[in-house]
Write a protein that holds these residues in place. Structure first.
Motif, PDB file in Angstrom:
ATOM      1  N   ILE A  45     -18.633  36.837  -6.243  1.00  0.00           N
ATOM      2  CA  ILE A  45     -19.432  35.762  -5.646  1.00  0.00           C
ATOM      3  C   ILE A  45     -19.487  34.547  -6.562  1.00  0.00           C
ATOM      4  CG2 ILE A  45     -21.719  35.136  -4.780  1.00  0.00           C
ATOM      5  CD1 ILE A  45     -22.061  38.125  -3.999  1.00  0.00           C
ATOM      6  N   TYR A  46     -19.635  34.786  -7.857  1.00  0.00           N
ATOM      7  CA  TYR A  46     -19.769  33.688  -8.814  1.00  0.00           C
ATOM      8  C   TYR A  46     -18.776  33.840  -9.953  1.00  0.00           C
ATOM      9  CZ  TYR A  46     -24.335  33.153  -6.588  1.00  0.00           C
ATOM     10  OH  TYR A  46     -25.337  33.000  -5.678  1.00  0.00           O
ATOM     11  N   GLU A  47     -18.450  32.712 -10.574  1.00  0.00           N
ATOM     12  CA  GLU A  47     -17.679  32.719 -11.809  1.00  0.00           C
ATOM     13  C   GLU A  47     -18.639  33.077 -12.941  1.00  0.00           C
ATOM     14  OE1 GLU A  47     -15.164  29.658 -14.610  1.00  0.00           O
ATOM     15  OE2 GLU A  47     -15.424  29.180 -12.489  1.00  0.00           O
ATOM     16  N   GLU A  51      -8.880  52.115   2.977  1.00  0.00           N
ATOM     17  CA  GLU A  51      -8.808  50.933   2.114  1.00  0.00           C
ATOM     18  C   GLU A  51     -10.045  50.850   1.226  1.00  0.00           C
ATOM     19  OE1 GLU A  51      -8.335  47.604   4.753  1.00  0.00           O
ATOM     20  OE2 GLU A  51      -6.177  47.935   4.888  1.00  0.00           O
ATOM     21  N   VAL A  52      -9.830  50.545  -0.037  1.00  0.00           N
ATOM     22  CA  VAL A  52     -10.929  50.361  -0.986  1.00  0.00           C
ATOM     23  C   VAL A  52     -10.878  48.926  -1.484  1.00  0.00           C
ATOM     24  CG1 VAL A  52     -12.024  51.114  -3.131  1.00  0.00           C
ATOM     25  CG2 VAL A  52     -10.808  52.780  -1.685  1.00  0.00           C
ATOM     26  N   ARG A  53     -11.997  48.226  -1.328  1.00  0.00           N
ATOM     27  CA  ARG A  53     -12.158  46.873  -1.813  1.00  0.00           C
ATOM     28  C   ARG A  53     -13.394  46.863  -2.711  1.00  0.00           C
ATOM     29  NH1 ARG A  53      -8.797  44.073   1.564  1.00  0.00           N
ATOM     30  NH2 ARG A  53      -8.577  44.828   3.673  1.00  0.00           N
ATOM     31  N   SER A  54     -13.581  45.767  -3.441  1.00  0.00           N
ATOM     32  CA  SER A  54     -14.786  45.650  -4.258  1.00  0.00           C
ATOM     33  C   SER A  54     -15.370  44.259  -4.151  1.00  0.00           C
ATOM     34  CB  SER A  54     -14.493  46.018  -5.720  1.00  0.00           C
ATOM     35  OG  SER A  54     -13.548  45.144  -6.287  1.00  0.00           O
ATOM     36  N   LEU A  55     -16.666  44.226  -4.355  1.00  0.00           N
ATOM     37  CA  LEU A  55     -17.435  42.984  -4.350  1.00  0.00           C
ATOM     38  C   LEU A  55     -18.313  43.016  -5.591  1.00  0.00           C
ATOM     39  CD1 LEU A  55     -18.479  40.393  -2.877  1.00  0.00           C
ATOM     40  CD2 LEU A  55     -20.162  41.874  -1.773  1.00  0.00           C
ATOM     41  N   THR A  56     -18.227  41.958  -6.382  1.00  0.00           N
ATOM     42  CA  THR A  56     -19.038  41.869  -7.593  1.00  0.00           C
ATOM     43  C   THR A  56     -19.805  40.542  -7.600  1.00  0.00           C
ATOM     44  OG1 THR A  56     -17.211  40.907  -8.878  1.00  0.00           O
ATOM     45  CG2 THR A  56     -17.460  43.300  -8.953  1.00  0.00           C
ATOM     46  N   ILE A  57     -20.864  40.521  -8.361  1.00  0.00           N
ATOM     47  CA  ILE A  57     -21.650  39.295  -8.486  1.00  0.00           C
ATOM     48  C   ILE A  57     -20.854  38.253  -9.281  1.00  0.00           C
ATOM     49  CG2 ILE A  57     -23.757  38.245  -9.414  1.00  0.00           C
ATOM     50  CD1 ILE A  57     -24.181  40.038  -6.912  1.00  0.00           C
ATOM     51  N   GLY A  58     -20.279  38.668 -10.407  1.00  0.00           N
ATOM     52  CA  GLY A  58     -19.565  37.705 -11.247  1.00  0.00           C
ATOM     53  C   GLY A  58     -18.238  38.222 -11.735  1.00  0.00           C
ATOM     54  N   ARG A  59     -17.382  37.244 -12.041  1.00  0.00           N
ATOM     55  CA  ARG A  59     -16.104  37.531 -12.678  1.00  0.00           C
ATOM     56  C   ARG A  59     -15.759  36.369 -13.599  1.00  0.00           C
ATOM     57  NH1 ARG A  59      -9.939  38.560 -10.735  1.00  0.00           N
ATOM     58  NH2 ARG A  59      -9.214  38.862 -12.853  1.00  0.00           N
ATOM     59  N   SER A  67     -24.536  30.534 -17.814  1.00  0.00           N
ATOM     60  CA  SER A  67     -25.775  30.689 -17.035  1.00  0.00           C
ATOM     61  C   SER A  67     -25.855  32.067 -16.391  1.00  0.00           C
ATOM     62  CB  SER A  67     -25.871  29.612 -15.955  1.00  0.00           C
ATOM     63  OG  SER A  67     -25.939  28.341 -16.541  1.00  0.00           O
ATOM     64  N   LEU A  68     -24.758  32.492 -15.763  1.00  0.00           N
ATOM     65  CA  LEU A  68     -24.746  33.813 -15.132  1.00  0.00           C
ATOM     66  C   LEU A  68     -24.842  34.903 -16.190  1.00  0.00           C
ATOM     67  CD1 LEU A  68     -24.608  35.423 -12.515  1.00  0.00           C
ATOM     68  CD2 LEU A  68     -22.115  35.402 -12.731  1.00  0.00           C
ATOM     69  N   LYS A  69     -24.183  34.697 -17.311  1.00  0.00           N
ATOM     70  CA  LYS A  69     -24.249  35.665 -18.405  1.00  0.00           C
ATOM     71  C   LYS A  69     -25.699  35.884 -18.843  1.00  0.00           C
ATOM     72  CE  LYS A  69     -22.418  36.530 -23.025  1.00  0.00           C
ATOM     73  NZ  LYS A  69     -21.531  36.039 -24.081  1.00  0.00           N
ATOM     74  N   GLU A  70     -26.446  34.811 -19.002  1.00  0.00           N
ATOM     75  CA  GLU A  70     -27.849  34.915 -19.413  1.00  0.00           C
ATOM     76  C   GLU A  70     -28.690  35.598 -18.342  1.00  0.00           C
ATOM     77  OE1 GLU A  70     -31.168  34.926 -21.645  1.00  0.00           O
ATOM     78  OE2 GLU A  70     -29.139  34.493 -22.329  1.00  0.00           O
ATOM     79  N   LEU A  71     -28.463  35.261 -17.094  1.00  0.00           N
ATOM     80  CA  LEU A  71     -29.210  35.853 -15.990  1.00  0.00           C
ATOM     81  C   LEU A  71     -28.941  37.359 -15.891  1.00  0.00           C
ATOM     82  CD1 LEU A  71     -31.125  34.775 -13.794  1.00  0.00           C
ATOM     83  CD2 LEU A  71     -29.147  34.612 -12.292  1.00  0.00           C
ATOM     84  N   ILE A  72     -27.681  37.744 -15.969  1.00  0.00           N
ATOM     85  CA  ILE A  72     -27.312  39.164 -15.905  1.00  0.00           C
ATOM     86  C   ILE A  72     -27.883  39.913 -17.105  1.00  0.00           C
ATOM     87  CG2 ILE A  72     -25.374  40.802 -16.037  1.00  0.00           C
ATOM     88  CD1 ILE A  72     -25.533  39.608 -13.283  1.00  0.00           C
ATOM     89  N   LYS A  73     -27.830  39.300 -18.272  1.00  0.00           N
ATOM     90  CA  LYS A  73     -28.387  39.925 -19.477  1.00  0.00           C
ATOM     91  C   LYS A  73     -29.876  40.200 -19.304  1.00  0.00           C
ATOM     92  CE  LYS A  73     -29.433  38.991 -24.247  1.00  0.00           C
ATOM     93  NZ  LYS A  73     -29.965  37.846 -24.927  1.00  0.00           N
TER      94      LYS A  73
END
Length: 163
Positions: A18-20, A155-163, A24-30
């Protein structure tokens, strides 16, 4: 952000993040994952709901954490994201305890070692959507997908918050 790699075709069709993953995302996830700020799961609620709608005919499976990580954190961050969004899921995977978390390993070390996932479920071609918080090297998701494919998944797919 879509990721497709030639080696994924046998176990993982694609990953959508969903997001790069930026500072900012690193801090939020932490804060969410490691500092136990469970309420931050709500930050991702609407985007997660919208993206999961694209996978109507898939079984939603959160990536499990080991019992050691669950004890340390008090919750599985991926389950928390889904619960906050009101999304039903099935726990078809179990994660074996390991001494070192993936986050603390260097890239080369992430690719080595045994597959930490297991399932007792026999699948009959059902499509799967794996959910996780972060996609780093893709090793964790591919290992989970491999176990599900061997168990009979379609079929197997994945969805993640960040990459």
């Amino acid at each position: 952000m879509w990721a497709k790699h030639p080696n994924y075709s046998d176990v993982l069709i694609s990953n959508h993040s969903i997001y790069e993953y930026n500072d900012s995302l690193k801090e939020l996830i932490k804060r969410f994952k490691y500092n136990g700020d469970y309420a931050l799961a709500g930050c991702f609620r609407q985007e997660l709901i919208e993206h999961i709608k694209l996978y109507k005919k898939s079984i939603i499976i959160p990536l499990p954490v080991s019992s050691l990580r669950l004890k340390e954190r008090g919750f599985n961050q991926t389950e928390a994201l889904l619960e906050c969004a009101g999304i039903s899921y099935e726990n078809l995977l179990k994660r074996i305890d390991t001494e070192i978390s993936q986050a603390k390993k260097q890239k080369a070390a992430r690719h080595k070692g045994e597959n930490p996932f297991q399932t007792e479920k026999v699948l009959n071609g059902e499509n799967i959507l794996l959910i996780d918080d972060l996609y780093t090297t893709g090793t964790t998701i591919r290992r989970a997908a491999s176990v599900l494919k061997k168990s009979g998944a379609g079929e197997v797919r994945s969805l993640t918050i960040g990459r």
